[in-house]
Design an enzyme around this catalytic site. Sequence first.
Site, PDB file in Angstrom:
ATOM      1  N   HIS A   1     -27.713 136.624 167.184  1.00 41.07           N
ATOM      2  CA  HIS A   1     -26.772 138.287 167.450  1.00 41.07           C
ATOM      3  C   HIS A   1     -25.790 138.315 167.065  1.00 41.07           C
ATOM      4  CE1 HIS A   1     -26.212 142.832 167.845  1.00 41.07           C
ATOM      5  NE2 HIS A   1     -28.062 142.405 167.959  1.00 41.07           N
ATOM      6  N   PHE A   2     -25.373 137.918 165.924  1.00 34.58           N
ATOM      7  CA  PHE A   2     -25.980 137.935 164.930  1.00 34.58           C
ATOM      8  C   PHE A   2     -25.280 136.542 164.413  1.00 34.58           C
ATOM      9  CE2 PHE A   2     -25.897 142.248 164.529  1.00 34.58           C
ATOM     10  CZ  PHE A   2     -26.697 142.572 164.678  1.00 34.58           C
TER      11      PHE A   2
END
Length: 806
Positions: A308-309
């Site tokens: 993430h991410f």
Amino acid sequence: NEADEVPTTEHRAPTTGAVAPLFDREDLKVHASGDIADIFGPMFDCQRDFPRQVRMPEPPLLLADRVMDIDAEKGELGTGTVYTETDLTPDSWYLFRGHIPPGVMIECGQADLLLISWMGVDFEYEGERIYRLLGCELTYNKGLPQAGDTLEYDIHIDDHAKQGDVRLFFFRYDCRVDGDVRLSVRNGQAGFFTDEELAESMGILWAPETAEFRDDVRLDPPRVDSQLIPESLPEDAVKRFAAGEPTACFREGYQRLRCHSRTPNIHAGDMCLIGRVEELDPDGGPRGRGYMKTVYDIGEDDWFFDGHFKGDPCMPGTLMFEGGMEAMSFYMIAMGYTLDRDGWRFEPVPEVTFDLKCRGQATPQNETLIYEIFVEEVIDGDRPTLVADILATVDGLKAFHARGVQVRLTPDTPMGEMLKTEGGGRRDERALEQGEVIHDKQAMVATSCGPATMCMGPRYARFDGPDRMPRLPGEPFQFMTRVVDAPDQPGQASVGDTVQVQWDVPDEHAWFFEATGLTEAPMAVVMEAALQPCGWLSLYSGAVLNSEELLHYRNLDGTATVHRPISAEVQQMSTQTTMTRNSTSGSMTIQSFDVRCFVDGELSYEMETTFGFFPKVALQDQKGLSTSAVEVDWFDEKSEFNISVESAPDEAHEALWPDDRMRMIDRVTGRWDDDALRYRAVKQIDAGEWFFKAHFYQDPVMPGSLGVEAMLQTLRFALIDRGLHRRFDDPVIDPVALDHEIAWTYRGQVLPENEQLTVLLEVTDIVESDAETIIVGDAGLWVDGMKIYAAEGLALAVGSPGRNDE
């Protein structure tokens, strides 16, 4: 409420299983970490070498399972909609108490990322700018979805704007379950920023000292003495509490937490997103309404940074919200609002809009995340509710603020959670079926800790809400398998009503056989197996339906005789219970029963007993049993005799004494042999004892049968102390002498808050025969100086093994 002015999103009927999704989960994994052109097509070939792209999160934070459709022009930064689904399965890693956490539910609507990617936002920035959420307004409805539900998201991008080089877009979505809107997100805003712009953020401008708070609020006091509320707590204590150790954080004044079957709690393990508590004050904060501060130490390897991410690790703002909700829940626990709400759980208050703002980020380079809870309102009542602002600060920058968040306790049961995550299981064809209820083992368990309607039918629906229904004992102290016969109409009682209950007796590996080292069930188990059908018939009779007060169910007295032991060789015990009295006075109901138990077709146990339903005030006013001056002197009488029962005065005591699961006395503190042979024994009461969890759910009290067991164990000590077993080879002390009537009276209760149980026993007879020796006595049981139980005719037999088989 501006959110109400925005029309709900277009709803498309669920398509799972009917139409193949546009993108399945494997496709979404490609979007999260692979070549996006492989799923979006050659138009996106140019993105292959971009250092960063707008992506869906990688697992475990890839929460969408499929994209059903996209209604938007590919490669065109305009408006459009994406339709996604997420399946809540029993093994979904994020479920808590069988439900999806509120922050995770927001995160499941993550496909605005895929939609803006589909529109080609990376064509414009070529990896120089990265996505960040700026804020939204949330409204939850109808409670949190649970295992077995499918979440259907309609996610719309409505508009775009540019401030200099910064692009913003505006979105909204609804989450539906079976067509019902369960979460609405409105005024969603996200933007694309350079690393430098993110580093230069001014953060949240909100300040608690100058913010406006409502004046027309309730500020109900804590349920515990404020002097007992801890002012601070180390991280280890918070983590251990979350993992199920209440005393790690809360001790004096919080004893009820230790006897919960499933205490309302916060996430454990990786999902515990709060750290040490540096300040906890019910009178703190700029307005003196309440304040809590927690500090979470950020680690560069924290799990939520993974994926993430990809190439752009940051903590999701949705998890910051989840951490804030945890902090609010912990505050309510510290205030004592969960003490009498075993099995309940926390949830956002439905149909209330919360305003979330994100103006900072937490990355692996940061060090601390501080949550502060500024209390605005505290409402005690049927569903205790906390209204507060959540402020999250990352390394000194105010990064996240949630205004007017409302968290409440909501009714649930431990069995309710089990049904959500494990399903109902097979049903028993031998059990009586009445309408919607099959009175099998599942229904028996429901009498102890499950939905009231599952065990007693729709007339008892009131008790599936905040009202507490009197309960029957739960595992490991429930001894009913099925009801095979009962009156036709639940909720209507009359003298002469009869119920037939069966108990499938377990084999020699059952805990109570192993605890005693015997192949015959202890007296407490036999008593309970006979008493519990009385409790079932009392609940079934509807005595609780017309009372506006919460009632407690208590045994008052009884006489009983064991004719045949319940051994590990017995497969089934059948109990026939007939109501012989049913009288009501005010809010109290008294019921009497005649009970006959059979094993292998032979009478094994018979009993006459009386129970009552009482309001709380009646139990609080109990004065106990009358005592003589001799008993009072005996209670305080000095004695040099003081021995642990684990050091019973015999080389064979380990084979003659139960282990700590069934040991109901700790020490014998007095022995006198003057006019009569007398003993005094004590047990220190621990609120965490197994029997408080089992008896009763939401109304913990020591079973009276275990009080009788404590008296019998004192008599057992007398038998061993007098050496009455020594004339037999391999002596066996039976749990109780056969064909001897025992009578008991109860006028008090042993609660988790009590400190010491005391037994005073007088041996009244010793009878020897060739086959066995029988010792007989009368006893009283005292709790913290008050006599509450009396028993006459207690009798134990000792002899050679197998003598009862002849």
